[in-house]
Write a protein that holds these residues in place. Structure first.
Motif, short mmCIF file in Angstrom:
data_model
loop_
_atom_site.label_atom_id
_atom_site.label_comp_id
_atom_site.label_asym_id
_atom_site.label_seq_id
_atom_site.Cartn_x
_atom_site.Cartn_y
_atom_site.Cartn_z
N GLY A 1 -10.91 -3.46 4.02
CA GLY A 1 -10.73 -2.83 5.34
C GLY A 1 -10.89 -1.32 5.29
N GLN A 2 -11.84 -0.85 4.49
CA GLN A 2 -11.98 0.61 4.32
C GLN A 2 -12.86 1.22 5.41
N ASN A 3 -12.22 1.79 6.41
CA ASN A 3 -12.89 2.54 7.47
C ASN A 3 -12.15 3.85 7.59
N PHE A 4 -12.81 4.94 7.21
CA PHE A 4 -12.11 6.22 7.12
C PHE A 4 -12.17 6.98 8.45
N LEU A 5 -11.03 7.56 8.81
CA LEU A 5 -10.94 8.32 10.06
C LEU A 5 -11.58 9.70 9.88
N ILE B 1 0.50 3.65 4.40
CA ILE B 1 -0.16 2.51 3.76
C ILE B 1 -1.66 2.78 3.79
N GLY B 2 -2.31 2.72 2.62
CA GLY B 2 -3.76 2.87 2.55
C GLY B 2 -4.25 4.26 2.86
N PRO B 3 -4.01 5.25 1.98
CA PRO B 3 -4.46 6.62 2.25
C PRO B 3 -5.99 6.79 2.22
N GLY B 4 -6.71 5.87 1.62
CA GLY B 4 -8.18 6.00 1.60
C GLY B 4 -8.60 7.23 0.82
N ILE B 5 -9.34 8.15 1.46
CA ILE B 5 -9.70 9.40 0.78
C ILE B 5 -8.78 10.54 1.24
N PHE C 1 0.81 4.21 -0.41
CA PHE C 1 0.46 3.06 -1.25
C PHE C 1 -1.01 2.70 -1.05
N GLU C 2 -1.76 2.76 -2.13
CA GLU C 2 -3.21 2.47 -2.06
C GLU C 2 -3.56 1.44 -3.13
N ILE C 3 -4.22 0.37 -2.70
CA ILE C 3 -4.54 -0.73 -3.63
C ILE C 3 -5.76 -0.43 -4.49
N ASP C 4 -6.68 0.40 -4.00
CA ASP C 4 -7.99 0.58 -4.65
C ASP C 4 -7.95 1.74 -5.64
N ASP C 5 -7.99 1.41 -6.95
CA ASP C 5 -7.82 2.49 -7.95
C ASP C 5 -9.01 3.44 -8.01
N GLN D 1 -0.76 0.50 -5.61
CA GLN D 1 -0.11 -0.81 -5.50
C GLN D 1 -0.50 -1.51 -4.20
N ASP D 2 -0.53 -2.84 -4.26
CA ASP D 2 -0.75 -3.67 -3.07
C ASP D 2 0.53 -3.62 -2.22
N ILE D 3 0.40 -3.17 -0.98
CA ILE D 3 1.60 -3.02 -0.14
C ILE D 3 2.30 -4.37 0.08
N LEU D 4 1.52 -5.45 0.06
CA LEU D 4 2.13 -6.77 0.29
C LEU D 4 2.93 -7.24 -0.93
N TYR E 1 -7.24 -3.68 8.44
CA TYR E 1 -7.09 -4.64 9.54
C TYR E 1 -6.98 -6.10 9.10
N TYR E 2 -7.52 -6.41 7.90
CA TYR E 2 -7.50 -7.83 7.49
C TYR E 2 -6.08 -8.32 7.19
N ILE E 3 -5.12 -7.39 7.04
CA ILE E 3 -3.74 -7.81 6.77
C ILE E 3 -2.74 -7.12 7.73
N1 SAM Z 1 -5.88 6.26 5.75
C1 SAM Z 1 -7.32 6.32 5.57
C2 SAM Z 1 -7.95 6.88 6.84
O1 SAM Z 1 -7.28 6.83 7.87
O2 SAM Z 1 -9.07 7.35 6.78
C3 SAM Z 1 -7.92 4.96 5.22
C4 SAM Z 1 -7.60 3.82 6.16
S1 SAM Z 1 -8.51 2.35 5.82
C5 SAM Z 1 -8.57 1.63 7.44
C6 SAM Z 1 -7.35 1.25 5.02
C7 SAM Z 1 -6.93 1.63 3.59
O3 SAM Z 1 -6.01 0.65 3.10
C8 SAM Z 1 -8.06 1.65 2.58
O4 SAM Z 1 -7.97 2.84 1.82
C9 SAM Z 1 -7.81 0.43 1.67
O5 SAM Z 1 -8.27 0.58 0.35
C10 SAM Z 1 -6.29 0.33 1.75
N2 SAM Z 1 -5.75 -1.02 1.49
C11 SAM Z 1 -6.34 -2.22 1.74
N3 SAM Z 1 -5.54 -3.23 1.38
C12 SAM Z 1 -4.39 -2.67 0.89
C13 SAM Z 1 -3.19 -3.21 0.36
N4 SAM Z 1 -2.99 -4.54 0.27
N5 SAM Z 1 -2.23 -2.35 -0.07
C14 SAM Z 1 -2.43 -1.01 0.02
N6 SAM Z 1 -3.55 -0.45 0.52
C15 SAM Z 1 -4.52 -1.26 0.96
#
Ligand code: SAM
Length: 292
Positions: A27-31, A55-59, A76-80, A101-104, A130-132
């Protein structure tokens, strides 16, 4: 000074420098829109007094805004693959900690105790993967970390369900699961064009605010959620039919359902989407009293 991360040109430059191909599966879509980020921080009402979980800081686009506004940010970011990127993009901020770490699979209670100062108001802010969306929200709502508010971006369709009013098409079991614990409001609709890459759906920001403790509670929460789920099991059937599917069609059971509906003052012919959270609580207790 370098541009904010949330800028289409800088986002692409960062992705090029690191050879980062986004993973759709995560679900990587960066703002890339600063107005949207301002709006998120404003909606969450973040001050220097607050700690924030992301949750999911992305870049790091949203993380950067949170770091500027808050006392401390725990993300918390799953993608190393994103860790070295975040190290660089957030180098100027010493109040951010990234956990790979996986937030789930995260014990948030333990993480908060270990990494954050408990005396401060705690908020959760995220542009969710969005997938979770639903499992993340369900975990947050059922968990025992007390957030003052939760401000999250998600697909518009799910946002509509969370903030729905009784009697509307979007109102359902998810609405009640959320509104049982938090007040939900739709803060802003966000077009797909502000993300890199653009998702296939439009998005919206939802604000969930902690409710004062409920005075009217069901005798058992599990029973309440079972009745809610059953009520919406077949959306075109009325409440009476859905309750029969849950409890059975024997004469004795039918009588008990009728008694419970009478006690609760609920018309058997209405559909579950007309019932408020309080009416579902009353119904759950009445069914229990009728030995169902
Ligand atoms: N926060 C950033 C932004 O707004 O540009 C990125 C948002 S992006 C929609 C979602 C982020 O959640 C991605 O960086 C993705 O790798 C991370 N992600 C996906 N599944 C995850 C999980 N189970 N636990 C933690 N992070 C997760």
């Amino acid at each position: 000074k370098e541009l904010d991360i949330a800028n289409p040109a800088r986002t692409r430059a960062i992705m090029n420098t690191y050879g980062l191909q986004v993973k759709k599966s995560l679900g990587q879509n960066f703002l890339t829109d600063q107005n949207v980020l301002h709006n998120i921080v404003f909606t969450a009402d973040i001050s220097q007094d607050d700690n924030v979980i992301e949750i999911g800081p992305g870049i790091g686009a949203l993380t950067e805004y949170l770091a500027r506004a808050a006392h401390q940010v725990l993300a918390f970011e799953i993608d190393d693959r994103l860790l070295p990127i975040l190290d660089e993009t957030l180098a100027d901020y010493d109040n951010v900690e990234i956990i790979n770490q996986d937030i789930l699979k995260t014990d948030l209670t333990a993480m908060v105790a270990e990494h954050l100062d408990n005396e401060r108001p705690l908020k959760l802010v995220a542009n969710l993967p969005y997938y979770i969306t639903t499992p993340i929200l369900m975990n947050l709502l059922a968990g025992d970390v007390a957030f003052e508010n939760i401000v999250v971006m998600m697909q518009k369709e799910v946002a509509d369900r969370l903030s729905a009013e009784p009697g509307t098409k979007a109102y359902g079991a998810l609405t009640i699961a959320v509104q049982y614990r938090m007040a939900a409001e739709l803060a802003m609709v966000v077009p797909r064009s502000v993300f890199v890459p653009a998702p296939n759906v439009d998005s919206a920001i939802v604000k969930l605010t902690a409710l004062p403790p409920r005075t009217h509670v069901p005798f058992d929460e599990a029973a309440f959620f079972k009745v809610v789920k059953a009520g919406f099991a077949h959306r075109r059937k009325n409440l009476w039919n859905n309750l029969q599917s849950l409890f059975g069609k024997q004469a004795e059971t039918k009588n008990a359902i009728q008694t419970a509906l009478d006690t609760a003052g609920i018309d058997p012919k209405i559909r579950a989407e007309r019932l408020t959270v309080d009416e579902f609580i009353t119904l759950t207790d009445a069914l229990h009293q009728a030995d169902l």
